[in-house]
Design an enzyme around this catalytic site. Structure first.
Site: not given
Ligand SMILES: *Cc1c(COP(=O)(O)O)cnc(C)c1O
Length: 363
Positions: A103, A173, A197
């Site tokens: 990511w 993030d 998540k």
């Molecule tokens: C799943 C994830 C993403 C992507 O998320 P989307 O909502 O599908 O764009 C980005 N960063 C991390 C750390 C993730 O676990």
């Protein structure tokens, strides 16, 4: 299948049962409005109240003051990769990124479309099995921001705490570990997380920004909906936000609050980690941890078995035994146990018993 399984899916992932039950209970008639929250206008007073309560509760649980604002958007965390660079990578300046996995790499790629991000540190050499140490970070004091990924969902690593970025704001993030443990927040200019998540369903991204950051964001140079200023000024109501996912996020926040907040949840997450990593350490000839010990994630536990055949069998037998989603990401292989807040200590106890039993039978 008549019973609910234990769901270790990496995302979308398990949602606490009390949250699903509450949503079910008021699905047809939200707060005596005579309709579902799904059918309610985003400009109605019912939704207005819900939005304000969700924002206030998110800040309270995160331990942030009212100099931060909570915003909601569609587009996932992936849209934020682009928006951060578009809005905040200023002319003649650059931004620092720490590359700790898939990511982070994607965030850097998006920033490269917009400008010239620098990689302040990377653990790519060792297939991202660790988090770089503070003294490995090459930070530029003139950078617009420093970007990190707090938990690496795919590789199974997590920052112990946020790095010191001096006077440069930190952007994080937190898609896969928001509200799972306490971090030092004083350098944080912005955090963001796709909800699917640890916060609820897919379809909404939660963005928390400090008020001095919004001043630095680009305005008219960008299309309206790609400006943080639009979302900020219109309080996430410039256009129709994902109303039902926001409602579910509110229920998840209530559920966290009801357990005693972030510290109470962190305690459970640490107990889950101790239990599962304890087993991996105890049976390290059989279950081989995929990451360095100091960088272990409390949310995504990645490990290997002696052979790929055994890994396949563990996943298949696990499904029979009521454990879902144990397959590792294709870039890592092996097993990944995603144990976000909705996974209980009892769930991990049951899994550990299964893993012990499996090793005994398939040694
Ligand atoms: C799943 C994830 C993403 C992507 O998320 P989307 O909502 O599908 O764009 C980005 N960063 C991390 C750390 C993730 O676990």
């Amino acid at each position: 299948m008549t019973e609910r399984i234990i769901n270790f899916n990496p995302g979308p992932s398990a949602i606490p049962l009390p949250v699903l039950e509450k949503a079910q209970g008021e699905l047809l008639n939200f707060q005596s409005s005579g309709m579902s929250i799904m059918e309610t206008s985003h400009r109605a007073k019912e939704f207005d109240g819900l939005l304000a309560e969700t924002q206030a509760l998110a800040l309270k649980l995160l331990g942030l003051g009212d100099n931060y604002k909570v915003m909601f958007m569609g587009g996932g965390a992936s849209l934020q990769f682009a928006m951060i660079a578009l809005n905040l990578m200023n002319e003649g300046r650059t931004a620092d990124y720490v590359n700790t996995g898939t990511w982070s790499t994607k965030a850097i790629k998006e920033a490269q479309i917009v400008g010239e991000p620098k990689v302040a540190a990377s653990s790519e050499e060792t297939n991202f099995n660790r988090i770089p140490k503070q003294d490995e970070l090459v930070l530029n004091p003139d950078a617009s921001y420093v970007h990190i990924t707090s938990n690496n969902t795919i590789k199974g690593t997590q920052w112990v705490d946020f790095p010191d970025t001096g006077d440069v704001p930190l952007i994080v993030d937190m898609s896969s570990d928001i509200l799972s443990k306490r971090y030092t927040m004083d350098k944080v200019g912005m955090i963001y997380a796709g909800a699917q998540k640890n916060l609820g369903p897919s379809g909404v991204t939660v963005i928390v920004m400090r008020d001095d950051m919004i001043e630095k964001c680009k305005g008219d140079a960008l299309p309206t909906l790609l400006r943080y200023k639009t979302i900020w000024d219109k309080n996430s109501l410039y256009n129709t936000p994902p109303t039902f996912p926001i409602y579910l996020v509110k229920l998840v926040l209530d559920w966290i609050d009801g357990q005693g907040g972030l510290d109470a949840v962190e305690k459970i997450n640490r107990a889950k980690g101790d239990l599962l990593y304890g087993l991996i350490d105890e049976m390290s000839d059989y279950y081989r941890g995929a990451t360095e010990k100091e960088s272990r994630s409390l949310m995504n536990v990645c490990f290997r078995l002696p052979t790929e055949e055994l890994e396949k069998k563990l996943i298949a037998d696990g499904r029979e035994a009521g454990f879902n989603g144990l397959k590792g990401h294709r870039s890592v292989g092996g097993i990944r146990v995603s144990m976000y807040n909705a996974i209980s200590l009892d769930n991990i106890k049951a899994l550990v018993e299964y893993l012990k039993d499996f090793a005994g039978k398939n040694g």
